[in-house]
Design a protein around this motif. Sequence first.
Motif, short mmCIF file in Angstrom:
data_model
loop_
_atom_site.label_atom_id
_atom_site.label_comp_id
_atom_site.label_asym_id
_atom_site.label_seq_id
_atom_site.Cartn_x
_atom_site.Cartn_y
_atom_site.Cartn_z
N ILE A 1 23.57 29.21 -60.30
CA ILE A 1 24.16 29.13 -61.27
C ILE A 1 23.04 30.24 -61.58
O ILE A 1 22.13 30.08 -61.72
N LYS A 2 23.49 31.12 -62.72
CA LYS A 2 22.75 32.65 -63.47
C LYS A 2 22.84 32.68 -64.83
O LYS A 2 23.95 32.61 -65.48
N PHE A 3 22.14 33.13 -65.85
CA PHE A 3 21.89 32.42 -66.92
C PHE A 3 21.10 33.94 -67.50
O PHE A 3 19.75 33.97 -66.51
N ASP A 4 21.48 34.39 -67.94
CA ASP A 4 20.76 36.17 -68.69
C ASP A 4 19.94 36.16 -67.68
O ASP A 4 19.06 37.01 -67.76
N GLY A 5 20.25 37.09 -66.47
CA GLY A 5 20.53 37.34 -65.41
C GLY A 5 18.51 36.79 -64.40
O GLY A 5 18.87 37.31 -63.45
N GLY A 6 18.96 35.63 -64.35
CA GLY A 6 18.19 34.75 -63.56
C GLY A 6 18.69 33.52 -62.82
O GLY A 6 19.24 32.89 -63.78
N ASN A 7 18.49 33.07 -62.30
CA ASN A 7 18.43 31.86 -61.33
C ASN A 7 18.68 30.58 -61.22
O ASN A 7 17.17 30.55 -62.50
N VAL A 8 19.07 29.66 -62.07
CA VAL A 8 18.53 28.35 -62.53
C VAL A 8 18.75 26.91 -61.52
O VAL A 8 18.42 25.87 -61.41
N TYR A 9 19.72 27.40 -60.73
CA TYR A 9 19.95 27.20 -59.97
C TYR A 9 20.78 27.52 -58.47
O TYR A 9 21.72 29.25 -58.35
N SER A 10 20.14 26.95 -57.11
CA SER A 10 20.86 28.18 -56.08
C SER A 10 20.39 27.49 -54.46
O SER A 10 20.03 26.62 -54.38
N GLU A 11 22.03 27.39 -54.20
CA GLU A 11 21.53 26.66 -52.74
C GLU A 11 21.65 27.68 -51.73
O GLU A 11 22.75 28.46 -51.47
N THR A 12 20.85 27.74 -50.33
CA THR A 12 21.76 28.53 -49.10
C THR A 12 22.33 27.72 -48.80
O THR A 12 22.50 26.72 -48.04
N GLY A 13 22.92 28.67 -47.32
CA GLY A 13 23.44 27.74 -46.20
C GLY A 13 25.01 27.09 -46.50
O GLY A 13 25.53 27.74 -47.18
N SER A 14 24.68 25.81 -46.26
CA SER A 14 26.34 24.89 -45.99
C SER A 14 25.96 24.21 -47.78
O SER A 14 27.08 22.93 -47.41
N GLY A 15 24.78 24.11 -48.04
CA GLY A 15 24.54 22.99 -49.32
C GLY A 15 25.06 23.30 -50.77
O GLY A 15 26.19 24.58 -50.66
N GLY A 16 25.31 22.59 -51.15
CA GLY A 16 25.82 23.04 -52.44
C GLY A 16 25.81 21.26 -53.34
O GLY A 16 25.52 20.67 -53.00
N ALA A 17 26.32 21.90 -54.61
CA ALA A 17 26.58 20.81 -55.49
C ALA A 17 28.32 20.24 -55.75
O ALA A 17 28.72 21.57 -55.78
N PRO A 18 28.65 19.29 -55.60
CA PRO A 18 30.68 19.54 -55.72
C PRO A 18 31.07 18.92 -56.74
O PRO A 18 29.99 18.84 -58.13
#
Length: 247
Positions: free
Chosen positions: A177-194
């Motif tokens: 998730i990115k706000f105003d050009g900057g990441n506020v949430y980031s997951e790599t690989g197979s992770g993430g939020a359901p």
Amino acid sequence: MSSHTHKGISVLGILIAIMILAAMGGAMAVLVATNQETRNQQLYKDQSFASAQGGIEVVLGLIANGVNPCDPLSSNLLGDSFLGNSISVTRINNKIYVVGSKGGASTALSVTDPVPPSMGTLLTVDTSNAHDASNGAPPKKLIGITFQLQPGCGGPVTITSMIVTWSPNYDELIQQIKFDGGNVYSETGSGGAPSGDTIDIVDTTIADASVHTIDFIRWNSDIQNRLYTIQFNFGDGSNKIFTIDTQ
């Protein structure tokens, strides 16, 4: 001494007396004008103070009757002229500030806000240009959401987390998730939020009236033709919920 000499002295004395009287008259006129201006300014100061006091009573009455905390509260009070006496009202940081004005005078007063607006009521979200891959967004992304503080509502507000749900849900995961050009949430690989998970984002404080943007919400796979429900959670425990339907 001749009679001509006496006459010359008499005329000179009269001229001097006239000049003195003229100077005194001019000084008196200036004094009267200055006194009148001072009286007017004092009157304006008294009226501006009364307007500020009256404005506080009006605002407290409106709040007690459930006025929307973001409705404009600045107005003209009925005074001794057709234009009345103006008050300017600001609600910010749990305080109500009222400035009463009359003529060239103004008076500022403040009181504790009896019902401080929650952060959730201070933010406006615009989803009119939101879209996913079904209507022009890149694959995996939801874009085009903006938000800003409502004018007259004060601030600041702090977004601490988000909850994003979508239907139908095919077990996709939010990875960025990115706000105003900057990441506020980031997951790599197979992770993430359901879907429906509380996403702990980087605390984002909005302290101005500028338009801010959710650049995108990105999933781990293509997503389109969904009903999205997004919830901002704020630092004071309140929230803001909005929906986007691209079906």
